[in-house]
Design an enzyme around this catalytic site. Sequence first.
Site, PDB file in Angstrom:
ATOM      1  N   TYR A  11      18.363  10.238  -9.791  1.00 44.12           N
ATOM      2  CA  TYR A  11      17.626  11.358  -9.204  1.00 44.12           C
ATOM      3  C   TYR A  11      17.740  11.398  -7.683  1.00 44.12           C
ATOM      4  CZ  TYR A  11      15.189  13.204 -13.315  1.00 44.12           C
ATOM      5  OH  TYR A  11      14.877  13.821 -14.490  1.00 44.12           O
ATOM      6  N   LYS A  51      14.608   4.716   0.832  1.00 43.37           N
ATOM      7  CA  LYS A  51      13.399   4.266   0.155  1.00 43.37           C
ATOM      8  C   LYS A  51      12.130   4.649   0.909  1.00 43.37           C
ATOM      9  CE  LYS A  51      10.603   1.736  -2.458  1.00 43.37           C
ATOM     10  NZ  LYS A  51      10.186   2.179  -3.799  1.00 43.37           N
ATOM     11  N   GLY A  68      19.803   1.980  -7.356  1.00 44.13           N
ATOM     12  CA  GLY A  68      18.658   1.671  -8.202  1.00 44.13           C
ATOM     13  C   GLY A  68      17.697   0.764  -7.465  1.00 44.13           C
ATOM     14  N   ASP A 111       5.589  -0.052  -9.002  1.00 40.30           N
ATOM     15  CA  ASP A 111       7.001  -0.419  -9.126  1.00 40.30           C
ATOM     16  C   ASP A 111       7.234  -1.921  -9.249  1.00 40.30           C
ATOM     17  OD1 ASP A 111       7.411   2.255  -8.820  1.00 40.30           O
ATOM     18  OD2 ASP A 111       8.776   2.110  -7.120  1.00 40.30           O
ATOM     19  N   CYS A 144       9.616  10.233  -2.902  1.00 41.36           N
ATOM     20  CA  CYS A 144      10.256  11.287  -3.686  1.00 41.36           C
ATOM     21  C   CYS A 144      10.490  12.547  -2.860  1.00 41.36           C
ATOM     22  CB  CYS A 144       9.414  11.620  -4.921  1.00 41.36           C
ATOM     23  SG  CYS A 144       7.687  11.989  -4.537  1.00 41.36           S
ATOM     24  N   CYS A 187       0.824  -1.215   0.000  1.00 39.90           N
ATOM     25  CA  CYS A 187       0.000   0.000   0.000  1.00 39.90           C
ATOM     26  C   CYS A 187       0.857   1.263   0.000  1.00 39.90           C
ATOM     27  CB  CYS A 187      -0.920  -0.003   1.214  1.00 39.90           C
ATOM     28  SG  CYS A 187      -2.171   1.299   1.162  1.00 39.90           S
ATOM     29  N   HIS A 225       2.063   4.027  -3.456  1.00 40.99           N
ATOM     30  CA  HIS A 225       1.369   4.826  -4.474  1.00 40.99           C
ATOM     31  C   HIS A 225       0.321   4.019  -5.233  1.00 40.99           C
ATOM     32  CE1 HIS A 225       4.248   7.889  -3.612  1.00 40.99           C
ATOM     33  NE2 HIS A 225       5.261   7.204  -4.095  1.00 40.99           N
TER      34      HIS A 225
END
Length: 453
Positions: free
Chosen positions: A157, A132, A242, A280, A42, A8, A10
Amino acid sequence: MKVAVIGCTHAGTAAIVNTANLYPDAEITVYERNDNISFLSCGIALYVGGVVKDSDGLFYSSPEKLAELGVNTKMLHEVVSVDTEQKTLQVRNIETGEIFEDTFDKLIVTTGSWPIVPKLDGIDLDNILLSKNYNHSNTIIEKAQHAKHITVVGAGYIGVELVEAFQENGKQVTLIDSEDRILNKYLDGEFSDKIEEAFREKGIELALGQTVKSFQGQDGKVSRVITDKGEIETDLVILCIGFRPNTELLKDQVDMLPNGAIIVDKYMQTSKKDVYAAGDSCSVHYNPTGKNTYIPLATNAVRMGTLVARNLVRPTTEYLGTQGTSGLKIYNLNIASTGLTEGACVDENLDVDTVTITDHYRPEFMPTSESVTLKVVFEKASRRMVGAQIISEADLTQSMNTISVCIQNRMTIDQLAFVDFFFQPHYNKPWNFLNSAGLAALPEIAIQQPSHT
């Protein structure tokens, strides 16, 4: 209809909320192994850098909000096995150790991704951290307070955003990447060069073209990073190499890419009936190449999660695919990209051409008129646009959303020259810079001279 959801963040949150709203009679059970849901990872660099003061703002849902929709959210519950044929789940209560079975009519797999952790000597030393989830962000903030020299491994990023945040907090920072330049997946060299220059001006050490071989420590804590080109003394290491999809639960049960990303159709259904996936944990249809590929982005996740709900009972709404559009702000530079870089086209064996323009984005008679550099990548034969990048001190990043739509609709660089954009001196010129790129790429027209008889 009994719906089970695994994970649970995005995609999961989007799927759950929309499923609850669309099918009020559905019995929805969510299994989440963490103690929180819907964390905006993010925003970690903004939280670490102190731009976001209250971490509560990085959550956009909660078990309580889902309960209001009639959803049964079981936190700290880990699904340990799935049988897609029998439609059963084995679940472990992390707090009690109890294992129990549940059944489903529809299964939604939104298990997300996890950072890649290389198997290197010293990887288990203290002060080598991941970036993360919410708990990671709090650990980074706590550990960074006591660190003088922080080393970030991975110049994507997340890595470059953390580098900026640490430097602005007064830390000595080193950025390591095995590629010879930063952000190589998102930008071509003429754009990444400008960000590297900004980093060096701030005193950040760039250890590029270097591969980490091991870590050494003192008293159980990391003190040195060993690369194939030297050693870096450090107090704290953040791994940003990554991500890989969390899909072991469905291994050998549904079709996947070689890296384990679940392949879904345009209605978000896996190769197994009544089993859906999003976010993802999945591959996406990448419009610039027409292939299924792995692009873990929050934007992809929320779209796919919403589509799962809409297509759960019957196929109603198709996925449009993605261009992998993304943006970034580093110091006073606003950067965005969509689709393929020129370098990525080489890997895809695409024969492309490019056009790059540098111009003032609005009339020079205005009080300010910052410069903008725009690059568009297009196929030579079809002249179809496949990618673009932009950088400016003005925030012109929304233009990459425009190019994203163009790529999605398979428009050509020649058409871009004459797309209708408004003109207002506060915002642009009579020829918008997107038009200007298209105009600069137009082929010359051979004028046939009249014959004299």
